[in-house]
Design a protein around this motif. Structure first.
Motif, short mmCIF file in Angstrom:
data_model
loop_
_atom_site.label_atom_id
_atom_site.label_comp_id
_atom_site.label_asym_id
_atom_site.label_seq_id
_atom_site.Cartn_x
_atom_site.Cartn_y
_atom_site.Cartn_z
N LEU A 150 0.48 -1.10 0.07
CA LEU A 150 0.07 -0.17 -0.19
C LEU A 150 1.04 1.38 0.00
O LEU A 150 0.47 2.22 -0.17
CB LEU A 150 -0.97 0.73 1.22
CG LEU A 150 -1.67 -0.93 1.48
CD1 LEU A 150 -2.94 -1.31 2.90
CD2 LEU A 150 -2.71 -1.04 0.45
N LEU A 151 1.77 1.76 0.52
CA LEU A 151 2.52 2.43 0.94
C LEU A 151 3.87 3.15 -1.25
O LEU A 151 3.83 3.92 -1.41
CB LEU A 151 3.96 2.35 2.19
CG LEU A 151 3.04 2.19 3.50
CD1 LEU A 151 4.44 1.66 4.89
CD2 LEU A 151 2.36 3.52 3.64
N LEU A 152 3.93 1.70 -1.46
CA LEU A 152 4.44 1.36 -2.24
C LEU A 152 3.45 2.05 -3.04
O LEU A 152 4.12 3.20 -4.38
CB LEU A 152 4.65 0.51 -2.51
CG LEU A 152 6.46 -0.18 -2.17
CD1 LEU A 152 6.86 -1.45 -2.26
CD2 LEU A 152 7.10 0.54 -2.52
N LYS A 153 2.30 1.64 -3.26
CA LYS A 153 1.24 2.49 -4.32
C LYS A 153 0.97 3.39 -4.40
O LYS A 153 0.38 4.49 -5.16
CB LYS A 153 0.35 0.80 -4.77
CG LYS A 153 0.78 -0.31 -4.91
CD LYS A 153 0.97 -0.34 -6.34
CE LYS A 153 1.15 -1.36 -7.50
NZ LYS A 153 1.36 -2.95 -6.86
N LEU A 154 1.01 3.60 -3.16
CA LEU A 154 -0.33 5.18 -2.77
C LEU A 154 0.65 6.49 -2.33
O LEU A 154 0.27 7.49 -2.41
CB LEU A 154 -1.37 4.33 -1.39
CG LEU A 154 -1.87 3.38 -2.08
CD1 LEU A 154 -3.34 3.40 -0.95
CD2 LEU A 154 -3.12 4.54 -3.69
N LEU A 155 1.98 6.05 -1.47
CA LEU A 155 2.66 7.24 -1.44
C LEU A 155 3.55 7.98 -2.36
O LEU A 155 4.13 7.02 -3.64
CB LEU A 155 3.97 7.06 -0.37
CG LEU A 155 2.45 6.64 0.59
CD1 LEU A 155 3.98 5.91 2.10
CD2 LEU A 155 1.96 7.67 1.08
N THR A 156 3.58 9.04 -2.97
CA THR A 156 4.57 9.92 -4.13
C THR A 156 5.67 10.20 -2.92
O THR A 156 5.92 10.27 -1.70
CB THR A 156 4.41 11.36 -4.11
OG1 THR A 156 2.97 11.48 -4.39
CG2 THR A 156 5.08 11.83 -4.74
N ARG A 157 6.77 9.72 -4.02
CA ARG A 157 8.43 9.99 -3.19
C ARG A 157 9.14 11.35 -2.53
O ARG A 157 8.11 11.83 -3.06
CB ARG A 157 9.80 9.48 -4.53
CG ARG A 157 9.02 8.40 -4.93
CD ARG A 157 9.74 7.63 -5.83
NE ARG A 157 10.61 5.96 -6.44
CZ ARG A 157 9.95 5.90 -7.33
NH1 ARG A 157 8.80 6.01 -7.76
NH2 ARG A 157 10.25 4.14 -7.11
N ALA A 158 9.24 11.13 -1.66
CA ALA A 158 10.05 12.39 -0.95
C ALA A 158 9.17 12.99 -1.20
O ALA A 158 9.00 14.53 -0.40
CB ALA A 158 11.23 12.94 -1.96
N ASP A 159 7.92 12.23 -0.35
CA ASP A 159 6.94 13.65 0.35
C ASP A 159 6.68 13.33 1.80
O ASP A 159 5.91 12.01 2.02
CB ASP A 159 5.51 12.80 -0.38
CG ASP A 159 4.63 14.17 0.54
OD1 ASP A 159 4.72 14.57 1.17
OD2 ASP A 159 2.97 14.15 0.30
N PRO A 160 7.41 13.94 2.75
CA PRO A 160 7.02 12.81 4.14
C PRO A 160 6.00 12.98 4.66
O PRO A 160 4.67 14.36 4.56
CB PRO A 160 8.35 14.51 4.84
CG PRO A 160 8.65 14.66 3.93
CD PRO A 160 7.90 14.44 2.68
N HIS A 161 6.16 11.80 5.65
CA HIS A 161 4.33 11.91 6.42
C HIS A 161 4.58 11.54 7.68
O HIS A 161 4.67 9.87 7.50
CB HIS A 161 3.77 10.93 5.56
CG HIS A 161 2.59 11.03 4.43
ND1 HIS A 161 1.69 12.06 4.25
CD2 HIS A 161 2.90 11.05 3.36
CE1 HIS A 161 1.44 12.12 3.11
NE2 HIS A 161 2.57 11.47 2.43
N PRO A 162 5.84 11.86 8.82
CA PRO A 162 5.57 11.38 10.05
C PRO A 162 4.43 10.91 10.70
O PRO A 162 4.20 9.99 11.38
CB PRO A 162 6.12 12.50 10.62
CG PRO A 162 5.44 13.56 10.00
CD PRO A 162 5.81 13.57 8.11
N GLN A 163 3.01 11.05 10.61
CA GLN A 163 2.18 10.77 11.52
C GLN A 163 2.24 9.40 10.82
O GLN A 163 1.44 7.88 11.29
CB GLN A 163 0.70 11.36 11.15
CG GLN A 163 1.25 12.54 12.28
CD GLN A 163 -0.59 13.62 11.35
OE1 GLN A 163 -0.73 14.25 10.96
NE2 GLN A 163 -1.93 13.31 12.94
N LEU A 164 2.12 8.96 9.45
CA LEU A 164 1.73 7.88 9.03
C LEU A 164 2.97 6.87 8.82
O LEU A 164 2.57 5.72 9.48
CB LEU A 164 1.60 7.59 7.38
CG LEU A 164 1.36 6.96 6.88
CD1 LEU A 164 -0.27 6.36 6.90
CD2 LEU A 164 1.23 7.03 4.76
#
Length: 246
Positions: free
Chosen positions: A100-114
Protein backbone atom coordinates in the motif's frame (compact mmCIF):
# COMPACT_ATOMS: atom_id res chain seq x y z
CA UNK A 1 27.27 23.60 -12.43
CA UNK A 2 27.00 20.13 -10.88
CA UNK A 3 24.44 19.41 -8.20
CA UNK A 4 25.88 19.19 -4.67
CA UNK A 5 26.03 15.82 -2.97
CA UNK A 6 23.35 15.47 -0.34
CA UNK A 7 24.21 13.51 2.82
CA UNK A 8 21.70 12.27 5.38
CA UNK A 9 22.65 10.52 8.60
CA UNK A 10 20.84 8.06 10.86
CA UNK A 11 17.25 8.48 9.74
CA UNK A 12 14.57 6.18 11.13
CA UNK A 13 13.21 3.96 8.39
CA UNK A 14 11.94 0.60 7.18
CA UNK A 15 12.65 -1.45 4.07
CA UNK A 16 9.50 -1.80 1.97
CA UNK A 17 10.93 -3.75 -0.95
CA UNK A 18 14.23 -4.59 -2.63
CA UNK A 19 15.26 -6.00 -5.98
CA UNK A 20 18.59 -6.94 -7.60
CA UNK A 21 20.55 -4.36 -9.56
CA UNK A 22 23.46 -5.37 -11.79
CA UNK A 23 25.80 -8.04 -10.44
CA UNK A 24 26.03 -7.34 -6.73
CA UNK A 25 23.79 -4.40 -5.83
CA UNK A 26 20.21 -3.79 -4.77
CA UNK A 27 17.58 -1.17 -5.39
CA UNK A 28 15.95 -0.67 -2.00
CA UNK A 29 12.61 1.05 -1.46
CA UNK A 30 12.45 2.51 2.05
CA UNK A 31 9.95 4.46 4.14
CA UNK A 32 11.55 7.05 6.42
CA UNK A 33 9.97 9.28 9.02
CA UNK A 34 11.45 12.59 7.90
CA UNK A 35 11.95 12.02 4.15
CA UNK A 36 9.01 9.78 3.23
CA UNK A 37 9.34 7.01 0.65
CA UNK A 38 12.73 6.86 -1.07
CA UNK A 39 14.64 4.71 -3.53
CA UNK A 40 18.21 3.94 -2.46
CA UNK A 41 20.99 2.04 -4.23
CA UNK A 42 22.86 -0.42 -2.00
CA UNK A 43 26.09 -1.24 -3.81
CA UNK A 44 28.01 -4.47 -3.43
CA UNK A 45 25.62 -6.08 -0.95
CA UNK A 46 24.63 -9.37 -2.59
CA UNK A 47 26.76 -12.05 -1.02
CA UNK A 48 27.17 -14.20 2.05
CA UNK A 49 28.87 -11.39 3.98
CA UNK A 50 27.59 -7.86 3.71
CA UNK A 51 27.47 -4.77 5.84
CA UNK A 52 23.83 -4.40 4.82
CA UNK A 53 22.57 -7.72 6.17
CA UNK A 54 20.00 -5.79 8.25
CA UNK A 55 18.04 -4.72 5.16
CA UNK A 56 14.98 -6.79 6.02
CA UNK A 57 11.30 -5.80 6.04
CA UNK A 58 9.58 -4.86 9.31
CA UNK A 59 12.89 -4.10 11.03
CA UNK A 60 13.29 -0.61 12.51
CA UNK A 61 16.52 0.83 11.10
CA UNK A 62 18.73 3.88 11.20
CA UNK A 63 19.65 4.64 7.60
CA UNK A 64 22.34 6.91 6.16
CA UNK A 65 22.68 7.81 2.49
CA UNK A 66 24.34 10.28 0.15
CA UNK A 67 24.26 11.26 -3.49
CA UNK A 68 22.68 13.44 -6.13
CA UNK A 69 19.25 13.15 -7.70
CA UNK A 70 16.35 10.90 -6.81
CA UNK A 71 18.19 7.62 -6.08
CA UNK A 72 21.16 8.22 -3.74
CA UNK A 73 23.47 5.51 -2.43
CA UNK A 74 22.90 3.82 0.89
CA UNK A 75 25.93 4.39 3.11
CA UNK A 76 24.99 2.58 6.33
CA UNK A 77 22.18 0.70 8.05
CA UNK A 78 21.93 -0.25 11.71
CA UNK A 79 19.23 -1.39 14.09
CA UNK A 80 17.18 1.43 15.62
CA UNK A 81 15.62 -0.78 18.27
CA UNK A 82 15.11 -4.41 19.05
CA UNK A 83 11.73 -5.95 18.29
CA UNK A 84 10.36 -9.42 17.83
CA UNK A 85 9.89 -10.52 14.21
CA UNK A 86 6.39 -10.65 12.80
CA UNK A 87 4.68 -14.00 13.40
CA UNK A 88 4.58 -16.14 10.27
CA UNK A 89 0.78 -15.84 10.24
CA UNK A 90 1.05 -12.04 9.93
CA UNK A 91 3.76 -11.77 7.28
CA UNK A 92 1.18 -11.44 4.51
CA UNK A 93 -0.45 -8.55 6.35
CA UNK A 94 2.94 -6.89 6.79
CA UNK A 95 3.75 -7.17 3.09
CA UNK A 96 0.26 -5.82 2.35
CA UNK A 97 1.03 -2.67 4.36
CA UNK A 98 4.29 -2.27 2.48
CA UNK A 99 2.59 -2.63 -0.89
CA UNK A 100 0.00 0.00 0.00
CA UNK A 101 2.77 2.45 0.86
CA UNK A 102 4.62 1.67 -2.36
CA UNK A 103 1.51 2.08 -4.51
CA UNK A 104 -0.06 5.12 -2.83
CA UNK A 105 2.77 7.31 -1.54
CA UNK A 106 4.60 9.85 -3.67
CA UNK A 107 8.38 9.70 -3.42
CA UNK A 108 10.13 12.18 -1.12
CA UNK A 109 6.85 13.30 0.47
CA UNK A 110 7.26 13.10 4.27
CA UNK A 111 4.42 11.61 6.33
CA UNK A 112 5.67 11.43 9.93
CA UNK A 113 2.20 10.63 11.30
CA UNK A 114 1.83 7.78 8.84
CA UNK A 115 5.31 6.51 9.74
CA UNK A 116 4.33 6.43 13.41
CA UNK A 117 1.08 4.64 12.54
CA UNK A 118 3.01 2.10 10.47
CA UNK A 119 5.21 1.33 13.49
CA UNK A 120 2.15 1.03 15.72
CA UNK A 121 0.45 -1.28 13.23
CA UNK A 122 3.48 -3.56 13.01
CA UNK A 123 3.40 -3.80 16.81
CA UNK A 124 -0.30 -4.70 16.62
CA UNK A 125 0.42 -7.43 14.07
CA UNK A 126 2.74 -8.97 16.63
CA UNK A 127 -0.28 -8.99 19.01
CA UNK A 128 -2.26 -11.27 16.73
CA UNK A 129 -5.59 -10.93 18.54
CA UNK A 130 -5.96 -7.30 17.38
CA UNK A 131 -4.24 -7.62 14.00
CA UNK A 132 -7.22 -7.29 11.66
CA UNK A 133 -8.71 -4.28 13.45
CA UNK A 134 -5.28 -2.62 13.24
CA UNK A 135 -5.17 -3.20 9.47
CA UNK A 136 -8.54 -1.54 8.95
CA UNK A 137 -7.50 1.46 11.05
CA UNK A 138 -4.26 1.76 9.09
CA UNK A 139 -6.14 1.73 5.78
CA UNK A 140 -8.53 4.44 6.91
CA UNK A 141 -5.79 6.69 8.33
CA UNK A 142 -3.61 6.14 5.26
CA UNK A 143 -6.38 7.44 3.00
CA UNK A 144 -6.94 10.38 5.30
CA UNK A 145 -3.28 11.36 5.42
CA UNK A 146 -2.82 11.24 1.63
CA UNK A 147 -5.92 13.34 1.02
CA UNK A 148 -8.57 10.69 0.31
CA UNK A 149 -10.09 10.36 3.76
CA UNK A 150 -13.53 8.85 4.26
CA UNK A 151 -16.19 11.09 5.78
CA UNK A 152 -17.26 8.68 8.50
CA UNK A 153 -19.13 11.29 10.53
CA UNK A 154 -21.86 12.59 8.20
CA UNK A 155 -24.26 11.29 5.55
CA UNK A 156 -23.11 12.42 2.10
CA UNK A 157 -26.58 13.31 0.81
CA UNK A 158 -28.13 14.97 3.88
CA UNK A 159 -25.17 16.21 5.94
CA UNK A 160 -26.75 14.68 9.01
CA UNK A 161 -24.58 12.73 11.47
CA UNK A 162 -24.13 9.03 10.71
CA UNK A 163 -26.57 7.03 12.83
CA UNK A 164 -25.49 3.85 14.57
CA UNK A 165 -28.81 2.12 13.83
CA UNK A 166 -28.88 3.06 10.11
CA UNK A 167 -27.22 1.32 7.14
CA UNK A 168 -25.22 2.95 4.36
CA UNK A 169 -23.73 2.51 0.90
CA UNK A 170 -20.23 3.74 0.22
CA UNK A 171 -20.07 6.31 -2.58
CA UNK A 172 -16.49 6.29 -3.94
CA UNK A 173 -16.65 9.57 -5.84
CA UNK A 174 -17.15 11.60 -2.68
CA UNK A 175 -15.62 9.10 -0.25
CA UNK A 176 -18.88 9.35 1.65
CA UNK A 177 -21.98 7.36 2.58
CA UNK A 178 -25.66 7.42 1.66
CA UNK A 179 -28.53 5.67 3.42
CA UNK A 180 -29.29 2.08 2.35
CA UNK A 181 -31.81 -0.58 3.26
CA UNK A 182 -30.50 -2.90 6.00
CA UNK A 183 -30.92 -5.98 3.80
CA UNK A 184 -29.30 -4.44 0.71
CA UNK A 185 -26.13 -6.18 -0.58
CA UNK A 186 -23.06 -4.30 0.56
CA UNK A 187 -24.87 -2.23 3.17
CA UNK A 188 -22.66 -1.10 6.05
CA UNK A 189 -23.96 -0.54 9.55
CA UNK A 190 -23.63 3.01 10.86
CA UNK A 191 -22.17 1.56 14.02
CA UNK A 192 -19.30 0.12 11.97
CA UNK A 193 -18.54 3.58 10.55
CA UNK A 194 -18.57 5.05 14.04
CA UNK A 195 -16.30 2.35 15.43
CA UNK A 196 -13.91 2.70 12.49
CA UNK A 197 -13.70 6.44 13.18
CA UNK A 198 -12.92 5.71 16.84
CA UNK A 199 -10.54 2.86 16.08
CA UNK A 200 -12.67 0.46 18.10
CA UNK A 201 -13.72 -2.23 15.63
CA UNK A 202 -14.56 -5.56 17.22
CA UNK A 203 -16.44 -8.74 16.34
CA UNK A 204 -16.50 -10.68 13.08
CA UNK A 205 -19.47 -8.79 11.58
CA UNK A 206 -17.93 -5.36 12.11
CA UNK A 207 -14.57 -6.52 10.81
CA UNK A 208 -16.12 -8.13 7.73
CA UNK A 209 -18.06 -4.99 6.82
CA UNK A 210 -15.06 -2.75 7.48
CA UNK A 211 -12.84 -4.98 5.33
CA UNK A 212 -15.28 -4.75 2.39
CA UNK A 213 -15.58 -0.98 2.83
CA UNK A 214 -11.85 -0.36 2.91
CA UNK A 215 -11.30 -2.58 -0.10
CA UNK A 216 -13.76 -0.47 -2.10
CA UNK A 217 -12.18 2.78 -0.94
CA UNK A 218 -8.65 1.61 -1.71
CA UNK A 219 -9.65 0.19 -5.10
CA UNK A 220 -10.96 3.63 -6.02
CA UNK A 221 -7.60 5.21 -5.14
CA UNK A 222 -5.59 2.48 -6.84
CA UNK A 223 -7.46 3.13 -10.11
CA UNK A 224 -7.44 -0.47 -11.25
CA UNK A 225 -3.91 -1.37 -10.15
CA UNK A 226 -3.82 -4.88 -8.72
CA UNK A 227 -2.22 -5.56 -5.34
CA UNK A 228 0.09 -8.56 -5.53
CA UNK A 229 -0.52 -9.39 -1.88
CA UNK A 230 -4.27 -9.68 -2.47
CA UNK A 231 -3.73 -11.99 -5.42
CA UNK A 232 -1.37 -14.17 -3.40
CA UNK A 233 -3.81 -14.22 -0.46
CA UNK A 234 -6.55 -15.48 -2.80
CA UNK A 235 -4.26 -18.23 -4.05
CA UNK A 236 -3.34 -19.28 -0.52
CA UNK A 237 -7.00 -19.33 0.48
CA UNK A 238 -7.50 -22.19 -1.97
CA UNK A 239 -5.26 -24.48 0.04
CA UNK A 240 -6.73 -26.58 2.86
CA UNK A 241 -6.41 -25.01 6.30
CA UNK A 242 -4.96 -21.81 4.85
CA UNK A 243 -6.80 -18.62 5.74
CA UNK A 244 -5.25 -15.35 4.60
CA UNK A 245 -7.19 -12.11 4.32
CA UNK A 246 -5.87 -8.62 3.66
Amino acid sequence: MSQATHRVQLQRGYVLHQRPFRDSSLIVEVFTREYGRLTLFAHGVRGSRTRFALLQPFRSLLLSWSGRGEAPSLAAAEDAESALPLPASQLMSGFYLNELLLKLLTRADPHPQLFDLYQTTLAALREQAIAEAALRLFEARLLELIGYGLNLAAEADTGEPVRAEAYYYFRPGVHGFVVAEPSAPGAIAGQVLQELARGGLKGETQLRQARALMRSALDHCLEGRELATRSLARDLAGYPNKRRRV
